[in-house]
Design a protein around this motif. Structure first.
Motif, mmCIF file in Angstrom:
data_model
loop_
_atom_site.group_PDB
_atom_site.id
_atom_site.type_symbol
_atom_site.label_atom_id
_atom_site.label_comp_id
_atom_site.label_asym_id
_atom_site.label_seq_id
_atom_site.Cartn_x
_atom_site.Cartn_y
_atom_site.Cartn_z
ATOM 1 N N ALA A 2 0.842 -1.204 0.000
ATOM 2 C CA ALA A 2 0.000 0.000 0.000
ATOM 3 C C ALA A 2 0.874 1.250 0.000
ATOM 4 N N ILE A 314 -4.163 -3.444 -5.450
ATOM 5 C CA ILE A 314 -3.234 -2.370 -5.087
ATOM 6 C C ILE A 314 -2.561 -1.782 -6.331
ATOM 7 N N ALA A 320 -5.913 -1.067 -0.932
ATOM 8 C CA ALA A 320 -5.352 -2.241 -0.252
ATOM 9 C C ALA A 320 -6.414 -2.911 0.610
#
Length: 358
Positions: A2, A314, A320
Motif C-alpha cells: 500500500a 493495489i 489495499a
C-alpha cells in the motif's frame, strides 16, 4: 505494498481519524503531573476501579479489582500472557478458523498443539466439529466475538452449545477475545461476562485501543477468576511488569466523561455509509454484525486467488485489502477479502470510487 504504490490502505485494522480532543487534552495535562513512574503490576489502581465499574455497567458482572483484573500492553499481550501461563507442553488448544494470527504463536511457544477448526462457510460455528476436536489433551478453546475478520457475532444458541461442550470437558479453559465488544450494530454481542456457566473458567480480553480508536497506545485488559488470574500475573510480571503509566492515567480520567454506548452508533454510521458507497460496485457485501471490518466477495469480478487479487487491487486500482485465506491454517480461499472502514469519509469515498470502477 500500500505504501509502495501509494494505495488507499483499507487493509490493516486501524482508524485514520483524529482521537477525541477531550482525551488528548487529558494527556497534555497529565504530562505535567506525577504519573511517570511504574504503576502497580496489575494496573493503575483508579483505572482498575473504573474497569470494574465498566464491566458492571456493561454486563452486570462484579469483578474484583484486586484479584480479577489485569491491565495489559494491548490485547495481544493479554492473549499471549494468558496462553503462556495456562497452556503446558503437549496440551491442545482449539482455534477457530479464520482467525486472528496472534493466537497460534504463543501456543507453539508453549510446545503445545494448535488444533485449527474451520467455521462454516457462512462463518457460523459448527459445534459438532468443535466438540469432535476436543480430547483429554484439550486445555483451551479460543473464541473471538465479535469476530475478526468476518464481523460475525455469536448467538445465544452458540453459547448454549459451547456450555454443553465445556460441561462434558470440565478441564477446558475458555479464552474469549472480545476486543470489538463495543463495536456492534443491530444486535449487541453476548459477552462471556454474562454467562455464569462460563465465566469462572474463562479469560475475557478487552482493548481500550479498539474501543477509543487509540490502537497505538497498546492498552488492554483481562478479566478472569482469581485462580486463573494468579497464574497469568506470574507471566505478566516478567514479560512487561507494568503498562505505560501516562496512558493508564489518561484512560482512567477519560472514562469519567465518555460513554461507550456511543461507539457502536459511530461505527454503524461508518459501516452503513461504506456499504452504501459500494452498493453499485460488482463486489458482493457479506453481513457485518460487529467490528470495523467489511468482508466482500469478488467472485463476480475475477477467478484469481484472493492473494493475487489483493495484489492487483493495489497495483492497478490503488486500494489495499486483506485476503481472507491468510486467516486460515490451510489457506482456504472463498474469493473473499476484508476492508477496514474505520476511516474518515473522504478516504472511504475515494476508495469506493476506485472500487466501483472495477
Amino acid at each position: 505494498m500500500a505504501t509502495e504504490y501509494n494505495a488507499i490502505n483499507l487493509s490493516q485494522g486501524f482508524p485514520n481519524f483524529p482521537v477525541d480532543e477531550k482525551l488528548t487534552d487529558i494527556v497534555a495535562e497529565l504530562a505535567k503531573e506525577d504519573v511517570h513512574q511504574y504503576t502497580p503490576m496489575a494496573g493503575y489502581p483508579p483505572l482498575l476501579t473504573k474497569i470494574a465499574a465498566l464491566v458492571n455497567d456493561s454486563y452486570q458482572r462484579t469483578a474484583q479489582t484486586e484479584t480479577e483484573i489485569l491491565v495489559t500492553t494491548g490485547a495481544t499481550q493479554g492473549i499471549f500472557t494468558s496462553i503462556q501461563a495456562l497452556v503446558e507442553n503437549e496440551d491442545e488448544v482449539i482455534i477457530l478458523d479464520p482467525c486472528y494470527d496472534s493466537y497460534e504463536a504463543p501456543v507453539l511457544l508453549c510446545n503445545a498443539k494448535p488444533v485449527r477448526v474451520s467455521l462454516n462457510d457462512d462463518y457460523t460455528p459448527n459445534w459438532k466439529t468443535i466438540e469432535a476436536a476436543c480430547t483429554s489433551k484439550t486445555k483451551m478453546i479460543i473464541i473471538n466475538n465479535p469476530h475478526n475478520p468476518t464481523g460475525k457475532i455469536l448467538t445465544k444458541t452458540d453459547f448454549e452449545a459451547l456450555e454443553k461442550i465445556l460441561e462434558k470437558f470440565p478441564k477446558i479453559i475458555l479464552l474469549s477475545d472480545e476486543v470489538y465488544e463495543y463495536i456492534t450494530f443491530e444486535q449487541k454481542h453476548i459477552s462471556v461476562h454474562t454467562r455464569k456457566l462460563l465465566r469462572n473458567r474463562a479469560i475475557v480480553v478487552s482493548s481500550f485501543g479498539k474501543t477509543f480508536h487509540i490502537t497505538g497506545w497498546k492498552v488492554g485488559y483481562l478479566v478472569a477468576p482469581e485462580h486463573l488470574m494468579k497464574e497469568i500475573k506470574k507471566v505478566h510480571q516478567f514479560l512487561v511488569f507494568s503498562v505505560n503509566s501516562v496512558a493508564q492515567a489518561a484512560i482512567s480520567n477519560y472514562l469519567d466523561i465518555v460513554s461507550v454506548d456511543e461507539i457502536g452508533d459511530f461505527y454503524q454510521e461508518k459501516r452503513d455509509y461504506f456499504r452504501q458507497l459500494l452498493s453499485k460496485s460488482r463486489f458482493k457485501l457479506l453481513p457485518c454484525e460487529g467490528t470495523y471490518f467489511q468482508v466482500v466477495s469478488y467472485a463476480a469480478i475475477s477467478n484469481e486467488n484472493d492473494v493475487d487479487f489483493c495484489k492487483r487491487l493495489i497495483t492497478e486500482h490503488g486500494v489495499a485489502a486483506i485476503p481472507i485465506s491468510n486467516f486460515y491454517e490451510n489457506g482456504k480461499d472463498l474469493h473473499l477479502i476484508r476492508f477496514c472502514f474505520a476511516k474518515d469519509n473522504a478516504t472511504l469515498e475515494e476508495a469506493a470510487r476506485r472500487l466501483c470502477k472495477i
